[in-house]
Design an enzyme around this catalytic site. Structure first.
Site, PDB file in Angstrom:
ATOM      1  N   HIS A   1       0.848  -1.245  -0.016  1.00  0.00           N
ATOM      2  CA  HIS A   1      -0.021  -0.020  -0.059  1.00  0.00           C
ATOM      3  C   HIS A   1       0.678   1.377   0.152  1.00  0.00           C
ATOM      4  O   HIS A   1       2.096   1.546   0.628  1.00  0.00           O
ATOM      5  CB  HIS A   1      -0.988   0.167   1.307  1.00  0.00           C
TER       6      HIS A   1
ATOM      7  N   ASP B   1      -0.198   4.267   0.997  1.00  0.00           N
ATOM      8  CA  ASP B   1      -0.532   5.175   1.831  1.00  0.00           C
ATOM      9  C   ASP B   1       0.211   5.154   3.171  1.00  0.00           C
ATOM     10  O   ASP B   1       0.609   4.121   3.551  1.00  0.00           O
ATOM     11  CB  ASP B   1      -1.993   5.380   2.399  1.00  0.00           C
TER      12      ASP B   1
ATOM     13  N   ASP C   1       6.225   1.316   6.623  1.00  0.00           N
ATOM     14  CA  ASP C   1       5.124   0.784   6.436  1.00  0.00           C
ATOM     15  C   ASP C   1       4.122   1.420   5.371  1.00  0.00           C
ATOM     16  O   ASP C   1       3.273   2.888   5.965  1.00  0.00           O
ATOM     17  CB  ASP C   1       4.088   0.746   7.935  1.00  0.00           C
TER      18      ASP C   1
ATOM     19  N   GLU D   1      -5.102   1.876   2.678  1.00  0.00           N
ATOM     20  CA  GLU D   1      -4.811   0.599   3.593  1.00  0.00           C
ATOM     21  C   GLU D   1      -5.250   0.949   5.268  1.00  0.00           C
ATOM     22  O   GLU D   1      -5.854   0.281   5.894  1.00  0.00           O
ATOM     23  CB  GLU D   1      -3.743  -0.142   3.300  1.00  0.00           C
TER      24      GLU D   1
ATOM     25  N   ASP E   1       3.597  -6.525   3.784  1.00  0.00           N
ATOM     26  CA  ASP E   1       3.103  -5.678   4.615  1.00  0.00           C
ATOM     27  C   ASP E   1       3.249  -6.059   6.066  1.00  0.00           C
ATOM     28  O   ASP E   1       2.560  -5.758   6.758  1.00  0.00           O
ATOM     29  CB  ASP E   1       1.818  -5.139   4.205  1.00  0.00           C
TER      30      ASP E   1
END
Ligand SMILES: [Zn+2]
Length: 414
Positions: free
Chosen positions: A82, A84, A145, A179, A202
């Site tokens: 992801h 974001d 992340d 996410e 992730d």
């Protein structure tokens, strides 16, 4: 692999692009700025020579590398991450710092000396001696992340393109927005993804691989009380507020609640209570690794509610349960090769696989629920959602190896 990795350069570039998701927004993506990274990824993929690349209006990137193998029945595998970052700490003006050849000890961040990445808080730091670590500067999160996952997948694409001797089937790449606000798969198009299964990158620590997560339902109790003028309410009034409170007060306190559960234990957790005299609602989330236990917990909730209602003969209450998602394991045990490929690929990278369980959901859990099995794999993220976030370049490189190994193994076994 003797290969000049691009994962660290990419990572340093991507974290400087602000992609913070907005939990208040209802648009897709939740913040328009996430598209800045999506567009850059699409551009870089095209430059690399990836065959099909598309960014859609919601900020999803779909890309596909054709098969270069003569074999016909190689599964089509996708890798997802992801773009974001979490709303918990600022993602504006991220200044990544590379700490080359880390020699142990606490790391004080230069832009705010009160932000210290301590060995006592991160005991795994003692295993990173000699690694090149990356941190933020003290004022923002880093965005490992999940930009470690994004960069890892991008570098794996670069590896496959620059190593045509490595045979593989169709390899797909998926980058998703939002996410962190729980909407990462809301607008995903499985037709465009056109895969048999995939992996999200992730997860945190090196070697971690997760194909189990909570099964999840949401439950709402709606109570209709009996309202009356409080001065003349004797033998008439039945307060929905009091009924709701009584139901909550009767929930188990020493079991089945997040504060006292860990490991494989599930819970029934009230997350919202709202009401006036006449009507009140209580919203619960219900979680367990064993999907069948959800029903057991829901029956318990029903019987607590029925029991409380005995004291309020003129009021009504109903319990509604909504399925959220299921343990990926329920979907994956039908396809054990998806797990086997990953475990084998991690071992081939010289890393000890650590199979873990997620006490929550992932985009992969939602995708699995939609019929697209998607376990989760490490990408090198520590201290996430905070200014103390950090990663290791060597571990991000291992994640690249694992992605390449998975597509190799799938080709060999076809
Ligand atoms: Zn993440």
């Amino acid at each position: 692999m003797s290969y000049k990795y691009t994962v660290a350069d990419r990572f340093l570039r991507y974290v400087q692009i602000d992609t913070q998701a907005d939990p208040e927004s209802t648009s897709s993506p939740s913040s328009e700025k996430q598209k800045n990274l999506s567009k850059l990824l699409a551009e870089e993929l095209r430059e690399m020579g990836v065959d099909k690349v598309e960014v859609d209006e919601y900020g999803y990137v779909y890309a596909s590398l054709d098969s270069n193998s003569d074999k016909k029945d190689i599964p089509k595998i996708f890798f997802a991450a992801h773009v974001d970052t979490a709303p918990d700490a600022s993602g504006t003006g991220v200044k990544p710092i590379v700490h080359k050849n880390y020699q142990g000890g606490d790391i004080v961040l230069p832009d705010d000396n009160s932000v210290v990445i301590r060995e006592s808080e991160f005991p795994m730091l003692k295993d990173k001696i000699g690694h090149d670590l990356i941190t933020a500067s003290g004022k923002t999160l880093l965005g490992a992340d999940d930009k470690s996952g994004v960069a890892g997948i991008m570098d794996a694409a670069n590896y496959l393109i620059t190593h045509p001797e490595v045979k593989h089937g169709v390899v797909n790449f998926l980058f998703t927005p939002d996410e962190e606000v729980g909407r990462g798969t809301e607008k995903v198009d499985l037709k465009k993804l056109n895969s048999d299964f995939g992996y999200t990158l992730d997860s945190g620590e090196i070697g971690h691989f997760e194909y189990e997560n909570f099964s999840a339902d949401a439950a709402t109790i709606t109570i209709q009380g009996v309202s009356a003028h409080p001065g003349y309410a004797k033998d008439k009034m039945e307060s929905a507020i009091k009924i709701a409170s009584e139901i909550v007060a009767r929930l188990p306190k020493y079991t089945l609640t997040p504060e006292v559960t860990t490991g494989m234990q599930g819970f029934v957790h009230p997350v919202k209570i709202e009401g006036v005299l006449e009507e009140a609602t209580v919203v619960f989330i219900i979680r367990d690794f064993d999907s069948e236990k959800l029903e057991v917990y829901e029956k318990m909730l029903q019987s607590i509610m029925d029991d409380v209602m005995l004291g309020y003969p003129n009021s009504k209450a109903k319990l509604e349960v909504k399925k959220q998602y299921r343990n990926m394991k329920d979907h994956l045990t039908k396809h054990p090769h998806i797990i086997d490929y990953a475990i084998e690929a991690i071992k081939q990278a010289g890393v000890e696989p650590v199979v873990g369980k997620i006490r929550g959901g992932t985009d992969g859990a939602m995708l699995s629920e939609m019929g697209m099995p998607t376990p989760n794999m490490f990408s090198g993220q520590y201290g996430i959602h905070s200014k103390k976030e950090w990663t290791s370049i060597q571990e991000m490189q291992k994640a690249v190896d694992v992605v390449v190994n998975i597509v190799k193994i799938a080709e060999e076994k076809a």
